[in-house]
Scaffold this motif. Structure first.
Motif, PDB file in Angstrom:
ATOM      1  N   LEU A 196     -37.820  17.714 -11.305  1.00  0.00           N
ATOM      2  CA  LEU A 196     -38.671  18.187  -9.676  1.00  0.00           C
ATOM      3  C   LEU A 196     -37.714  19.842  -9.655  1.00  0.00           C
ATOM      4  O   LEU A 196     -39.192  19.918  -8.563  1.00  0.00           O
ATOM      5  CB  LEU A 196     -38.891  17.160  -9.388  1.00  0.00           C
ATOM      6  N   THR A 231     -40.588  17.524  -0.759  1.00  0.00           N
ATOM      7  CA  THR A 231     -41.156  16.838  -1.386  1.00  0.00           C
ATOM      8  C   THR A 231     -39.718  15.649  -2.759  1.00  0.00           C
ATOM      9  O   THR A 231     -39.924  14.676  -2.933  1.00  0.00           O
ATOM     10  CB  THR A 231     -41.978  16.432  -2.838  1.00  0.00           C
ATOM     11  N   ARG A 263     -43.543   7.907 -17.938  1.00  0.00           N
ATOM     12  CA  ARG A 263     -43.844   8.591 -17.311  1.00  0.00           C
ATOM     13  C   ARG A 263     -43.914  10.878 -16.367  1.00  0.00           C
ATOM     14  O   ARG A 263     -43.246  10.329 -15.926  1.00  0.00           O
ATOM     15  CB  ARG A 263     -42.489   8.649 -15.993  1.00  0.00           C
ATOM     16  N   THR A 264     -44.520  11.300 -17.826  1.00  0.00           N
ATOM     17  CA  THR A 264     -44.469  12.505 -17.917  1.00  0.00           C
ATOM     18  C   THR A 264     -45.873  12.557 -17.698  1.00  0.00           C
ATOM     19  O   THR A 264     -46.643  11.795 -19.179  1.00  0.00           O
ATOM     20  CB  THR A 264     -43.683  13.263 -19.102  1.00  0.00           C
ATOM     21  N   LEU A 265     -46.339  13.504 -17.524  1.00  0.00           N
ATOM     22  CA  LEU A 265     -47.695  14.026 -16.893  1.00  0.00           C
ATOM     23  C   LEU A 265     -48.038  15.747 -17.466  1.00  0.00           C
ATOM     24  O   LEU A 265     -47.422  16.238 -17.559  1.00  0.00           O
ATOM     25  CB  LEU A 265     -47.981  14.275 -15.397  1.00  0.00           C
ATOM     26  N   ALA A 296     -45.104  17.406 -16.326  1.00  0.00           N
ATOM     27  CA  ALA A 296     -43.693  17.547 -14.730  1.00  0.00           C
ATOM     28  C   ALA A 296     -43.460  16.120 -15.536  1.00  0.00           C
ATOM     29  O   ALA A 296     -44.236  15.322 -15.704  1.00  0.00           O
ATOM     30  CB  ALA A 296     -44.805  17.668 -13.804  1.00  0.00           C
ATOM     31  N   GLU A 297     -42.494  15.248 -15.092  1.00  0.00           N
ATOM     32  CA  GLU A 297     -41.415  14.414 -14.845  1.00  0.00           C
ATOM     33  C   GLU A 297     -42.244  13.764 -13.539  1.00  0.00           C
ATOM     34  O   GLU A 297     -41.491  14.024 -13.055  1.00  0.00           O
ATOM     35  CB  GLU A 297     -40.138  14.488 -15.700  1.00  0.00           C
ATOM     36  N   LEU A 298     -42.742  12.625 -13.746  1.00  0.00           N
ATOM     37  CA  LEU A 298     -43.338  11.812 -12.474  1.00  0.00           C
ATOM     38  C   LEU A 298     -42.131  10.716 -12.199  1.00  0.00           C
ATOM     39  O   LEU A 298     -40.939   9.972 -12.686  1.00  0.00           O
ATOM     40  CB  LEU A 298     -44.375  10.775 -12.530  1.00  0.00           C
ATOM     41  N   PRO A 299     -41.639  10.797 -10.864  1.00  0.00           N
ATOM     42  CA  PRO A 299     -40.597   9.594 -10.020  1.00  0.00           C
ATOM     43  C   PRO A 299     -41.375   8.728 -10.508  1.00  0.00           C
ATOM     44  O   PRO A 299     -42.403   8.131 -10.765  1.00  0.00           O
ATOM     45  CB  PRO A 299     -40.320  10.170  -8.712  1.00  0.00           C
ATOM     46  N   ARG A 357     -42.114  21.213  -2.884  1.00  0.00           N
ATOM     47  CA  ARG A 357     -41.006  21.116  -3.741  1.00  0.00           C
ATOM     48  C   ARG A 357     -40.239  20.784  -3.270  1.00  0.00           C
ATOM     49  O   ARG A 357     -39.665  19.849  -3.547  1.00  0.00           O
ATOM     50  CB  ARG A 357     -41.517  21.770  -5.348  1.00  0.00           C
TER      51      ARG A 357
END
Length: 243
Positions: free
Chosen positions: A178, A80, A109-111, A130-133, A77
């Motif tokens: 993140l 990344t 953009r949230t998984l 998880a919030e995605l970029p 993490r």
């Protein structure tokens, strides 16, 4: 002819299902109907067999590795996050240099993965969010054309500098959450040292055929009693002695 192929079937003429399939042996006329029934049924058995198997020992081996997985995830993490931050800073410099506004995707953009339970293994997994970029597709790049002069006529073309979009995948947004992202918690109870296998149930099959010429009934069954027992029974009646 079959579409999109060169396969052509030969023509069929004067083909009689009545003669070729043997229906004339069971039905008197071509306008006569018949009744046919098929029924298959399986009844579940509540009993089960126990087979010894060292599931507890396997759990003791895998459980420490599951805890180490969180440590490897946190390490990956961080790597990344640093990579995405570097890509974002490089893209930001290019956009600000050429005064290009980066448009973010307005879609969420949230998984989100809901928690779930695996029956039989009694494994519980907690929900995961998880919030995605956000990524783009183009980044501005500067390109200069060479200047040249045509000899003899003195015609010259100056050099031009153009800013053109190039296909890349720049990072436009790096979520701060993140840095604190964690894997969902997984609860695996220590299993017993045996495997339960359900016992075989009872399987029955019934077939019936009835017309004005012949009546046929067939019953078959496979039963799990004190031992495996198979039953088969068939009866028929016909107005024709040969049948």
């Amino acid at each position: 002819t079959l579409p999109y192929t060169k396969i052509t079937t030969p023509p069929i003429r004067d083909f009689s299902l009545w003669e070729r399939t043997g229906l004339k042996n069971f039905l008197k006329t071509t306008k006569q109907s018949f009744d046919m029934g098929v029924n298959a049924q399986y009844k579940k058995n509540k009993d089960s067999y126990t087979i010894p198997f060292p599931l507890g020992a396997i759990y003791d081996i895998l459980n420490p590795n599951l805890n180490n997985l969180h440590g490897h995830f946190e390490k990956g993490r961080g790597m990344t996050f640093n990579f995405l931050t570097k890509s974002y800073n490089e893209a930001k410099v290019e956009f600000e240099k050429y005064k290009v506004e980066a448009s973010l995707n307005k879609l969420p953009r949230t998984l989100r993965i809901p928690g779930y339970y695996i029956p039989g293994l009694n494994i519980e997994v907690s929900p995961f969010t998880a919030e995605l970029p956000a990524f783009g597709y183009m980044i501005p790049k500067e390109m200069s054309t060479p200047g040249f002069t045509i000899p003899g006529i003195g015609f010259s073309v100056p050099s031009y500098t153009l800013v053109l979009p190039f296909l890349q995948f720049p990072v436009l947004h790096v979520p701060r959450s993140l840095q604190k992202l964690t894997l969902p918690s997984i609860k695996i109870p220590r299993p017993e040292n045996h495997i339960l296998i359900p016992a075989m149930g009872n399987l029955t099959f019934d077939f019936s055929f009835k017309s004005s010429v012949i009546t046929l009934n067939t019953n078959a069954g496979l039963y799990n009693q004190s031992d495996i027992v198979a039953h088969f029974k068939s009866s028929s009646f016909s107005v024709i002695d040969a049948l």
